[in-house]
Design a protein around this motif. Structure first.
Motif, PDB file in Angstrom:
ATOM      1  N   SER A  40     -10.476   8.829  28.422  1.00 34.11           N
ATOM      2  CA  SER A  40     -10.763   7.487  27.924  1.00 34.11           C
ATOM      3  C   SER A  40      -9.576   6.957  27.135  1.00 34.11           C
ATOM      4  N   LEU A  41      -9.237   5.691  27.369  1.00 37.63           N
ATOM      5  CA  LEU A  41      -8.119   5.067  26.680  1.00 37.63           C
ATOM      6  C   LEU A  41      -8.590   4.094  25.606  1.00 37.63           C
ATOM      7  N   ASN A  42      -9.843   4.243  25.190  1.00 40.77           N
ATOM      8  CA  ASN A  42     -10.381   3.367  24.151  1.00 40.77           C
ATOM      9  C   ASN A  42     -10.265   4.030  22.779  1.00 40.77           C
ATOM     10  N   ILE A  43      -9.677   3.316  21.832  1.00 44.06           N
ATOM     11  CA  ILE A  43      -9.592   3.814  20.462  1.00 44.06           C
ATOM     12  C   ILE A  43     -10.875   3.406  19.730  1.00 44.06           C
ATOM     13  N   GLN A  44     -11.562   4.379  19.176  1.00 41.37           N
ATOM     14  CA  GLN A  44     -12.784   4.093  18.431  1.00 41.37           C
ATOM     15  C   GLN A  44     -12.428   3.490  17.075  1.00 41.37           C
ATOM     16  N   ARG A  45     -13.059   2.342  16.755  1.00 34.24           N
ATOM     17  CA  ARG A  45     -12.760   1.673  15.488  1.00 34.24           C
ATOM     18  C   ARG A  45     -14.072   1.232  14.825  1.00 34.24           C
ATOM     19  N   PRO A  46     -14.710   2.116  14.075  1.00 38.03           N
ATOM     20  CA  PRO A  46     -15.912   1.713  13.352  1.00 38.03           C
ATOM     21  C   PRO A  46     -15.559   0.716  12.252  1.00 38.03           C
ATOM     22  N   ARG A  47     -16.471  -0.203  11.986  1.00 36.88           N
ATOM     23  CA  ARG A  47     -16.246  -1.193  10.943  1.00 36.88           C
ATOM     24  C   ARG A  47     -16.227  -0.530   9.568  1.00 36.88           C
ATOM     25  N   PRO A  48     -15.373  -1.016   8.653  1.00 34.06           N
ATOM     26  CA  PRO A  48     -15.342  -0.448   7.298  1.00 34.06           C
ATOM     27  C   PRO A  48     -16.683  -0.635   6.593  1.00 34.06           C
ATOM     28  N   HIS A  49     -17.044   0.343   5.770  1.00 33.02           N
ATOM     29  CA  HIS A  49     -18.261   0.237   4.973  1.00 33.02           C
ATOM     30  C   HIS A  49     -18.022   0.929   3.633  1.00 33.02           C
ATOM     31  N   ASP A  50     -18.787   0.525   2.631  1.00 31.48           N
ATOM     32  CA  ASP A  50     -18.646   1.083   1.278  1.00 31.48           C
ATOM     33  C   ASP A  50     -17.195   1.010   0.796  1.00 31.48           C
ATOM     34  N   THR A  51     -16.554  -0.120   1.034  1.00 28.20           N
ATOM     35  CA  THR A  51     -15.138  -0.244   0.677  1.00 28.20           C
ATOM     36  C   THR A  51     -14.972  -0.493  -0.827  1.00 28.20           C
ATOM     37  N   CYS A  52     -13.885  -0.018  -1.344  1.00 24.04           N
ATOM     38  CA  CYS A  52     -13.470  -0.285  -2.719  1.00 24.04           C
ATOM     39  C   CYS A  52     -11.966  -0.079  -2.784  1.00 24.04           C
ATOM     40  N   ASP A  53     -11.343  -0.563  -3.831  1.00 25.41           N
ATOM     41  CA  ASP A  53      -9.893  -0.420  -3.956  1.00 25.41           C
ATOM     42  C   ASP A  53      -9.514   1.048  -4.102  1.00 25.41           C
ATOM     43  N   ARG A  54      -8.525   1.484  -3.309  1.00 21.57           N
ATOM     44  CA  ARG A  54      -7.988   2.846  -3.439  1.00 21.57           C
ATOM     45  C   ARG A  54      -6.549   2.830  -3.943  1.00 21.57           C
ATOM     46  N   LEU A  55      -5.783   1.856  -3.493  1.00 17.77           N
ATOM     47  CA  LEU A  55      -4.388   1.760  -3.919  1.00 17.77           C
ATOM     48  C   LEU A  55      -4.050   0.295  -4.150  1.00 17.77           C
ATOM     49  N   ARG A  56      -3.522   0.003  -5.350  1.00 18.21           N
ATOM     50  CA  ARG A  56      -3.131  -1.367  -5.674  1.00 18.21           C
ATOM     51  C   ARG A  56      -1.618  -1.434  -5.877  1.00 18.21           C
ATOM     52  N   VAL A  57      -1.012  -2.416  -5.254  1.00 19.08           N
ATOM     53  CA  VAL A  57       0.430  -2.642  -5.354  1.00 19.08           C
ATOM     54  C   VAL A  57       0.638  -4.005  -5.988  1.00 19.08           C
ATOM     55  N   GLU A  58       1.370  -4.053  -7.100  1.00 19.02           N
ATOM     56  CA  GLU A  58       1.571  -5.294  -7.828  1.00 19.02           C
ATOM     57  C   GLU A  58       3.063  -5.560  -8.012  1.00 19.02           C
ATOM     58  N   HIS A  59       3.536  -6.611  -7.357  1.00 15.54           N
ATOM     59  CA  HIS A  59       4.917  -7.117  -7.513  1.00 15.54           C
ATOM     60  C   HIS A  59       5.953  -5.987  -7.366  1.00 15.54           C
ATOM     61  N   LEU A  60       5.788  -5.181  -6.340  1.00 14.91           N
ATOM     62  CA  LEU A  60       6.670  -4.027  -6.137  1.00 14.91           C
ATOM     63  C   LEU A  60       8.009  -4.457  -5.544  1.00 14.91           C
ATOM     64  N   THR A  61       9.089  -3.981  -6.155  1.00 13.04           N
ATOM     65  CA  THR A  61      10.439  -4.221  -5.644  1.00 13.04           C
ATOM     66  C   THR A  61      11.166  -2.885  -5.543  1.00 13.04           C
ATOM     67  N   VAL A  62      11.779  -2.652  -4.385  1.00 12.76           N
ATOM     68  CA  VAL A  62      12.471  -1.388  -4.138  1.00 12.76           C
ATOM     69  C   VAL A  62      13.829  -1.679  -3.523  1.00 12.76           C
ATOM     70  N   TYR A  63      14.856  -0.987  -4.031  1.00 12.81           N
ATOM     71  CA  TYR A  63      16.202  -1.091  -3.473  1.00 12.81           C
ATOM     72  C   TYR A  63      16.546   0.187  -2.714  1.00 12.81           C
ATOM     73  N   THR A  64      17.397   0.052  -1.700  1.00 10.18           N
ATOM     74  CA  THR A  64      17.900   1.226  -1.006  1.00 10.18           C
ATOM     75  C   THR A  64      18.958   1.916  -1.868  1.00 10.18           C
ATOM     76  N   LYS A  65      19.401   3.080  -1.438  1.00  6.21           N
ATOM     77  CA  LYS A  65      20.452   3.794  -2.167  1.00  6.21           C
ATOM     78  C   LYS A  65      21.766   3.022  -2.170  1.00  6.21           C
ATOM     79  N   ASP A  66      21.915   2.104  -1.208  1.00  8.67           N
ATOM     80  CA  ASP A  66      23.126   1.290  -1.131  1.00  8.67           C
ATOM     81  C   ASP A  66      23.021   0.015  -1.956  1.00  8.67           C
ATOM     82  N   GLY A  67      21.908  -0.143  -2.691  1.00  6.78           N
ATOM     83  CA  GLY A  67      21.750  -1.314  -3.541  1.00  6.78           C
ATOM     84  C   GLY A  67      21.224  -2.540  -2.842  1.00  6.78           C
ATOM     85  N   ILE A  68      20.683  -2.374  -1.632  1.00  6.19           N
ATOM     86  CA  ILE A  68      20.126  -3.497  -0.880  1.00  6.19           C
ATOM     87  C   ILE A  68      18.630  -3.594  -1.169  1.00  6.19           C
TER      88      ILE A  68
END
Length: 508
Positions: free
Chosen positions: A242-270
């Motif tokens: 079967s080539l069908n990916i099973q995708r059940p609908r989300p349930h009992d959701t709540c925040d697990r990871l919050r990202v706020e105004h994240l800024t990241v530079y590479t090692k080269d300063g970009i």
């Protein structure tokens, strides 16, 4: 009849020690044809094409070009026979211009007529519909532009037989559509085009015929018009799947990871990630889409404690109800804080596993400092390794066998097994099925969904837009480090995501 064939392989066999990579393969590619080569990981596709390109030499068998037997001992011999191969990892010099890369390695007079050379290359670009700035440096180019340089380089050398290895792996839908139009123009011009790919939808859309390899053996060729995705899969794996990916609908959701105004530079300063804010929820798979270099790697590395953040905040909300700030903590500090984060990095052996160690040793990497005393207990990790070997059907001579000697699919399963065994609150997966065959890919999809169902927040960087739309619940789109869209995967389209991948900043 032979005159209609651009290239023929007769009885081609290639061995690496005791391993038979290609076993007496007979295959022909016609002029005016696009042929797709399909097969699972380890089926011998790239090895076979590398012999045509002069990288390997066959141990047995013969190669015919335009009906005449030839002997290809090097890439220079292949170019002399008008054969060009575009590898998945481009062979370009980043600090050179497109023009310099196209000319690199060619024999010619000491003084070049650059005006005439540019005119000839521009004529090729015009004929096949390429858009290319010849004076632009490679490091300034997008992935699709680099691919264009490779193709034009092969055509300038006179290639009539063009081989492309996974040509659409990191392209947007719009770039794929443009590439397909160019390949069709090349076919109509009389060239023979061979593509190696895992994407069945692209095979059905582009190719005229499909050749299938299984475990180094040629299974057969079919006209694409007479095939279906299911029939090709059955040819590849030897059974219906079967080539069908099973995708059940989300349930009992709540925040697990919050990202706020994240800024990241590479090692080269970009600046790689620019003021990103979003939330990943329990019970969902959050996909991340973007062209190469858009900041996906740096974003995931920042979550895992591998990359330093220049600004912003990352918070994990555990199942125990405790919120933990993990900003700029090391992986060890994150683990000791109680934040349950698992990471499947893009570089499996470089970052995820120790190649010289077996499954047992790699299972211990997260826990070896937990025991008291100088003696490390291996009983638990050994039991876990054996359990994962059976559960994920990892093909290995034993749990002490070095993982670097396993196939790519089995290496990925080892890494996946270790990370899900820790029952994470947040599971990070970067390109979890890159280069994997259909069987291995669907095993990974099922396990990501299982983690979602267990209440984890799964964050996955996925390059195949068909898969990301079928597997995920929401999708974040990045472009040059900025979020250009957060969309519902149940209603979004590939075209919509493709536009966001090249668009300006998103405003909700």
């Amino acid at each position: 009849m032979e005159d209609s064939y651009a290239i023929e392989l007769r009885g081609i066999t290639k061995r690496f020690g005791s391993v038979v990579a290609n076993d007496h393969i007979d295959l022909a590619v016609k002029k005016h044809e696009i042929l797709s080569i399909l097969g699972e990981n380890g089926s011998g596709k790239t090895t076979l094409m590398n012999m045509i390109a002069g990288i390997y030499r066959p141990d047995e068998g013969s190669i015919y070009v335009n009906g005449k037997e030839v002997f290809i001992h090097s890439p220079l011999d292949a170019y002399a026979l008008k054969i060009g191969m575009i590898h998945q990892h481009y062979k370009l010099v980043n600090v050179f211009t497109a023009l310099e890369n196209i000319l690199l390695g060619l024999n010619g007079p000491l003084l070049l007529d650059m005006k005439q050379i540019k005119s000839d290359i521009e004529a090729i670009c015009s004929k096949f519909g390429f858009s290319l700035q010849l004076d632009r440096k490679i490091y300034e180019m997008s992935v699709s532009e680099k691919q264009t340089v490779e193709i034009v380089k092969a055509l300038y050398r006179g290639a009539d037989i063009l081989i492309l290895d996974e040509p659409t792996a990191v392209l947007t839908p719009q770039e794929i559509k443009s590439l397909f139009a160019i390949l069709r123009t090349m076919r109509d011009d009389g060239k023979a085009v061979v593509i190696i790919t895992h994407k069945l939808n692209e095979v059905m859309e582009l190719s005229d015929r499909v050749a299938v390899l299984r475990k180094g053996v040629y299974i057969g060729s079919v006209h694409t018009a007479d095939a279906t995705a299911d029939s090709l899969t059955e040819m590849m794996v030897g059974e219906k799947k079967s080539l069908n990916i099973q995708r059940p609908r989300p349930h009992d959701t709540c925040d697990r990871l919050r990202v706020e105004h994240l800024t990241v530079y590479t090692k080269d300063g970009i600046k790689a990630v620019d003021d990103a804010s979003f939330t990943a929820r329990a019970g969902e798979i959050l996909g991340i889409a973007g062209i190469a270099g858009s900041g996906m790697k740096e974003l995931m590395d920042a979550f895992a404690g591998v990359q330093h953040a220049a600004g912003g905040r990352i918070t994990v909300c555990g199942r125990d109800g405790v919120e933990r700030d993990i900003t700029n903590r090391t992986p060890r500090q994150i683990l000791r804080s109680g934040a349950a984060i698992s990471y499947i990095p893009e570089d499996r052996l470089g970052m995820g596993l120790v190649g010289s160690m077996g499954m047992t040793g790699n299972m211990m990497l997260k826990t070896y400092t937990d025991g008291a005393g100088p003696v490390i207990r291996r009983t638990g990790p050994r039991v876990l390794a054996e359990k994962m070997r059976r559960f994920l059907e990892i093909v290995t001579p034993g749990t002490e066998y070095p993982v670097r000697r396993l196939s790519g699919g089995n290496v990925q399963k080892v890494l996946l097994g270790r990370e899900i065994a820790s029952k994470p609150d947040v599971l990070l997966a970067s390109y979890p099925v890159r280069g994997l065959d259909i069987n291995s890919s669907y095993t990974v999809y099922d396990q990501l969904t299982a983690q979602k169902e267990c209440g984890a927040a799964v964050i996955a960087v996925i390059e195949d837009l068909d898969v990301i739309l079928e597997l995920c619940d929401r999708i974040i789109v990045l472009n040059n480090g900025r979020i250009t869209g957060i969309v519902d995967a149940y209603t979004a389209t590939k075209e919509q995501i493709g536009k966001l991948m090249t668009a300006g900043r998103y405003s909700a």
